[in-house]
Design a protein around this motif. Structure first.
Motif, PDB file in Angstrom:
ATOM      1  N   TYR A   2       7.226  29.517  24.527  1.00  0.00           N
ATOM      2  CA  TYR A   2       6.726  29.397  23.156  1.00  0.00           C
ATOM      3  C   TYR A   2       5.203  29.273  23.135  1.00  0.00           C
ATOM      4  CZ  TYR A   2       6.687  28.396  18.204  1.00  0.00           C
ATOM      5  OH  TYR A   2       6.457  28.478  16.853  1.00  0.00           O
ATOM      6  N   ARG A   3       4.639  28.489  24.055  1.00  0.00           N
ATOM      7  CA  ARG A   3       3.174  28.347  24.122  1.00  0.00           C
ATOM      8  C   ARG A   3       2.526  29.698  24.425  1.00  0.00           C
ATOM      9  NH1 ARG A   3       4.482  23.878  27.273  1.00  0.00           N
ATOM     10  NH2 ARG A   3       3.512  24.849  29.085  1.00  0.00           N
ATOM     11  N   PHE A   4       3.111  30.442  25.352  1.00  0.00           N
ATOM     12  CA  PHE A   4       2.598  31.773  25.673  1.00  0.00           C
ATOM     13  C   PHE A   4       2.695  32.693  24.449  1.00  0.00           C
ATOM     14  CE2 PHE A   4       3.648  36.150  26.916  1.00  0.00           C
ATOM     15  CZ  PHE A   4       2.480  36.494  27.579  1.00  0.00           C
ATOM     16  N   MET A   5       3.860  32.711  23.822  1.00  0.00           N
ATOM     17  CA  MET A   5       4.053  33.587  22.669  1.00  0.00           C
ATOM     18  C   MET A   5       3.144  33.198  21.507  1.00  0.00           C
ATOM     19  SD  MET A   5       5.927  36.156  23.291  1.00  0.00           S
ATOM     20  CE  MET A   5       5.974  36.704  21.568  1.00  0.00           C
ATOM     21  N   SER A   6       2.830  31.921  21.376  1.00  0.00           N
ATOM     22  CA  SER A   6       1.906  31.497  20.312  1.00  0.00           C
ATOM     23  C   SER A   6       0.544  32.170  20.476  1.00  0.00           C
ATOM     24  CB  SER A   6       1.747  29.977  20.307  1.00  0.00           C
ATOM     25  OG  SER A   6       2.940  29.367  19.888  1.00  0.00           O
ATOM     26  N   ILE A   7       0.106  32.308  21.719  1.00  0.00           N
ATOM     27  CA  ILE A   7      -1.159  33.001  21.976  1.00  0.00           C
ATOM     28  C   ILE A   7      -1.016  34.486  21.656  1.00  0.00           C
ATOM     29  CG2 ILE A   7      -2.797  33.684  23.789  1.00  0.00           C
ATOM     30  CD1 ILE A   7      -2.164  30.926  25.106  1.00  0.00           C
ATOM     31  N   VAL A   8       0.079  35.080  22.090  1.00  0.00           N
ATOM     32  CA  VAL A   8       0.307  36.508  21.815  1.00  0.00           C
ATOM     33  C   VAL A   8       0.381  36.741  20.308  1.00  0.00           C
ATOM     34  CG1 VAL A   8       1.879  38.462  22.119  1.00  0.00           C
ATOM     35  CG2 VAL A   8       1.447  36.910  24.037  1.00  0.00           C
ATOM     36  N   TRP A   9       1.144  35.910  19.599  1.00  0.00           N
ATOM     37  CA  TRP A   9       1.257  36.073  18.149  1.00  0.00           C
ATOM     38  C   TRP A   9      -0.108  35.980  17.471  1.00  0.00           C
ATOM     39  CZ3 TRP A   9       5.835  32.339  18.687  1.00  0.00           C
ATOM     40  CH2 TRP A   9       7.043  33.051  18.820  1.00  0.00           C
ATOM     41  N   GLU A  10      -0.952  35.106  17.956  1.00  0.00           N
ATOM     42  CA  GLU A  10      -2.268  34.925  17.336  1.00  0.00           C
ATOM     43  C   GLU A  10      -3.216  36.087  17.617  1.00  0.00           C
ATOM     44  OE1 GLU A  10      -5.994  31.753  17.182  1.00  0.00           O
ATOM     45  OE2 GLU A  10      -4.131  31.153  18.173  1.00  0.00           O
ATOM     46  N   TYR A  11      -3.165  36.654  18.815  1.00  0.00           N
ATOM     47  CA  TYR A  11      -4.189  37.622  19.220  1.00  0.00           C
ATOM     48  C   TYR A  11      -3.707  39.073  19.310  1.00  0.00           C
ATOM     49  CZ  TYR A  11      -7.081  33.587  20.240  1.00  0.00           C
ATOM     50  OH  TYR A  11      -7.809  32.436  20.132  1.00  0.00           O
ATOM     51  N   ALA A  12      -2.414  39.323  19.276  1.00  0.00           N
ATOM     52  CA  ALA A  12      -1.906  40.694  19.452  1.00  0.00           C
ATOM     53  C   ALA A  12      -2.351  41.599  18.319  1.00  0.00           C
ATOM     54  CB  ALA A  12      -0.386  40.674  19.550  1.00  0.00           C
ATOM     55  N   PRO A  13      -2.565  42.875  18.622  1.00  0.00           N
ATOM     56  CA  PRO A  13      -2.513  43.466  19.952  1.00  0.00           C
ATOM     57  C   PRO A  13      -3.676  42.991  20.798  1.00  0.00           C
ATOM     58  CG  PRO A  13      -3.292  45.080  18.372  1.00  0.00           C
ATOM     59  CD  PRO A  13      -2.942  43.850  17.596  1.00  0.00           C
ATOM     60  N   VAL A  14      -3.376  42.685  22.078  1.00  0.00           N
ATOM     61  CA  VAL A  14      -4.390  42.121  22.968  1.00  0.00           C
ATOM     62  C   VAL A  14      -4.314  42.798  24.333  1.00  0.00           C
ATOM     63  CG1 VAL A  14      -2.891  40.196  23.657  1.00  0.00           C
ATOM     64  CG2 VAL A  14      -5.364  39.953  23.867  1.00  0.00           C
ATOM     65  N   ASN A  15      -5.465  43.096  24.892  1.00  0.00           N
ATOM     66  CA  ASN A  15      -5.544  43.654  26.234  1.00  0.00           C
ATOM     67  C   ASN A  15      -4.981  42.631  27.217  1.00  0.00           C
ATOM     68  OD1 ASN A  15      -7.290  43.690  28.874  1.00  0.00           O
ATOM     69  ND2 ASN A  15      -7.201  45.789  28.114  1.00  0.00           N
ATOM     70  N   SER A  16      -4.211  43.081  28.189  1.00  0.00           N
ATOM     71  CA  SER A  16      -3.587  42.142  29.126  1.00  0.00           C
ATOM     72  C   SER A  16      -4.627  41.336  29.905  1.00  0.00           C
ATOM     73  CB  SER A  16      -2.630  42.867  30.073  1.00  0.00           C
ATOM     74  OG  SER A  16      -3.294  43.879  30.782  1.00  0.00           O
ATOM     75  N   ALA A  73      10.810  41.861  29.378  1.00  0.00           N
ATOM     76  CA  ALA A  73      12.225  42.016  29.734  1.00  0.00           C
ATOM     77  C   ALA A  73      13.140  41.395  28.685  1.00  0.00           C
ATOM     78  CB  ALA A  73      12.489  41.393  31.105  1.00  0.00           C
ATOM     79  N   LYS A  74      12.695  40.301  28.066  1.00  0.00           N
ATOM     80  CA  LYS A  74      13.481  39.643  27.017  1.00  0.00           C
ATOM     81  C   LYS A  74      13.354  40.354  25.670  1.00  0.00           C
ATOM     82  CE  LYS A  74      13.718  34.905  28.715  1.00  0.00           C
ATOM     83  NZ  LYS A  74      13.524  33.501  28.325  1.00  0.00           N
ATOM     84  N   GLY A  75      12.410  41.278  25.559  1.00  0.00           N
ATOM     85  CA  GLY A  75      12.264  42.040  24.325  1.00  0.00           C
ATOM     86  C   GLY A  75      11.333  41.433  23.291  1.00  0.00           C
ATOM     87  N   TYR A  76      10.596  40.392  23.636  1.00  0.00           N
ATOM     88  CA  TYR A  76       9.691  39.757  22.680  1.00  0.00           C
ATOM     89  C   TYR A  76       8.381  40.520  22.512  1.00  0.00           C
ATOM     90  CZ  TYR A  76      12.548  35.567  22.366  1.00  0.00           C
ATOM     91  OH  TYR A  76      13.568  34.693  22.113  1.00  0.00           O
ATOM     92  N   ILE A  77       7.922  41.154  23.593  1.00  0.00           N
ATOM     93  CA  ILE A  77       6.649  41.883  23.573  1.00  0.00           C
ATOM     94  C   ILE A  77       6.821  43.196  24.316  1.00  0.00           C
ATOM     95  CG2 ILE A  77       5.208  39.803  23.454  1.00  0.00           C
ATOM     96  CD1 ILE A  77       4.686  40.060  26.467  1.00  0.00           C
ATOM     97  N   ASP A  78       5.838  44.076  24.188  1.00  0.00           N
ATOM     98  CA  ASP A  78       5.746  45.209  25.086  1.00  0.00           C
ATOM     99  C   ASP A  78       4.315  45.289  25.590  1.00  0.00           C
ATOM    100  OD1 ASP A  78       4.175  46.807  23.279  1.00  0.00           O
ATOM    101  OD2 ASP A  78       5.993  47.482  22.305  1.00  0.00           O
ATOM    102  N   ASN A  79       4.174  45.918  26.738  1.00  0.00           N
ATOM    103  CA  ASN A  79       2.873  46.027  27.395  1.00  0.00           C
ATOM    104  C   ASN A  79       2.692  47.501  27.739  1.00  0.00           C
ATOM    105  OD1 ASN A  79       0.467  45.528  28.709  1.00  0.00           O
ATOM    106  ND2 ASN A  79       1.421  44.680  30.540  1.00  0.00           N
ATOM    107  N   THR A  80       1.986  48.206  26.874  1.00  0.00           N
ATOM    108  CA  THR A  80       1.779  49.629  27.047  1.00  0.00           C
ATOM    109  C   THR A  80       0.297  49.901  27.239  1.00  0.00           C
ATOM    110  OG1 THR A  80       3.664  50.035  25.593  1.00  0.00           O
ATOM    111  CG2 THR A  80       2.190  51.901  26.010  1.00  0.00           C
ATOM    112  N   GLN A  81      -0.030  50.579  28.311  1.00  0.00           N
ATOM    113  CA  GLN A  81      -1.416  50.903  28.645  1.00  0.00           C
ATOM    114  C   GLN A  81      -2.298  49.647  28.585  1.00  0.00           C
ATOM    115  OE1 GLN A  81      -2.459  54.161  26.058  1.00  0.00           O
ATOM    116  NE2 GLN A  81      -1.220  55.608  27.215  1.00  0.00           N
ATOM    117  N   ALA A  82      -1.796  48.589  29.194  1.00  0.00           N
ATOM    118  CA  ALA A  82      -2.509  47.304  29.309  1.00  0.00           C
ATOM    119  C   ALA A  82      -2.788  46.641  27.962  1.00  0.00           C
ATOM    120  CB  ALA A  82      -3.803  47.466  30.103  1.00  0.00           C
TER     121      ALA A  82
END
Length: 122
Positions: free
Chosen positions: A11-25, A52-61
């Motif tokens: 959840y802590r990781f996803m909170s960062i992704v939710w806030e900044y996505a789309p984001v460079n890896s 793998a869980k389907g929450y995010i995708d990582n395409t071209q970094a």
């Protein structure tokens, strides 16, 4: 997607992704180091796991959200009320308020939300 419950670190990781996505890896690695104290390898492992869980995708970094925060919060909240209060929203609200008072403004907002959902099936 049947199980949208996340452990605390997910959840802590996803909170960062939710806030900044789309984001460079690479930027996500920097953010996770700054906000979570994670090493690069930990963040890349987490990216793979959440892909793998389907929450995010990582395409071209570039990391993008596939499941919005609101959907996860809704599922987790429903699970919590069901498990802890046998599905009783009034019992949850009684425990949540615990004798505290709320402002008239908050009470009015809650009334409007309840009115908007009366009679709707889940």
């Amino acid at each position: 997607m049947e199980n949208l419950k996340l452990c605390d670190s997910d959840y802590r990781f996803m909170s960062i992704v939710w806030e900044y996505a789309p984001v460079n890896s690479g930027e996500l690695v920097r953010l996770c180091a700054e906000k979570l104290g994670w090493k690069k390898s930990t963040t890349y492992t987490q990216i793979k796991k959440m892909c793998a869980k389907g929450y995010i995708d990582n395409t071209q970094a570039t990391v993008n959200v596939r499941i919005p925060k609101e959907k996860v919060q809704s599922e987790e909240s429903a699970y919590f009320v069901e498990r802890t209060f046998d599905g009783s929203l009034p019992a949850f609200l009684t425990a949540f308020l615990g004798g505290r008072t709320i402002s008239e403004s908050d009470a009015e907002k809650i009334k409007k939300m309840v009115d908007a959902h009366v009679g709707k099936e889940e």
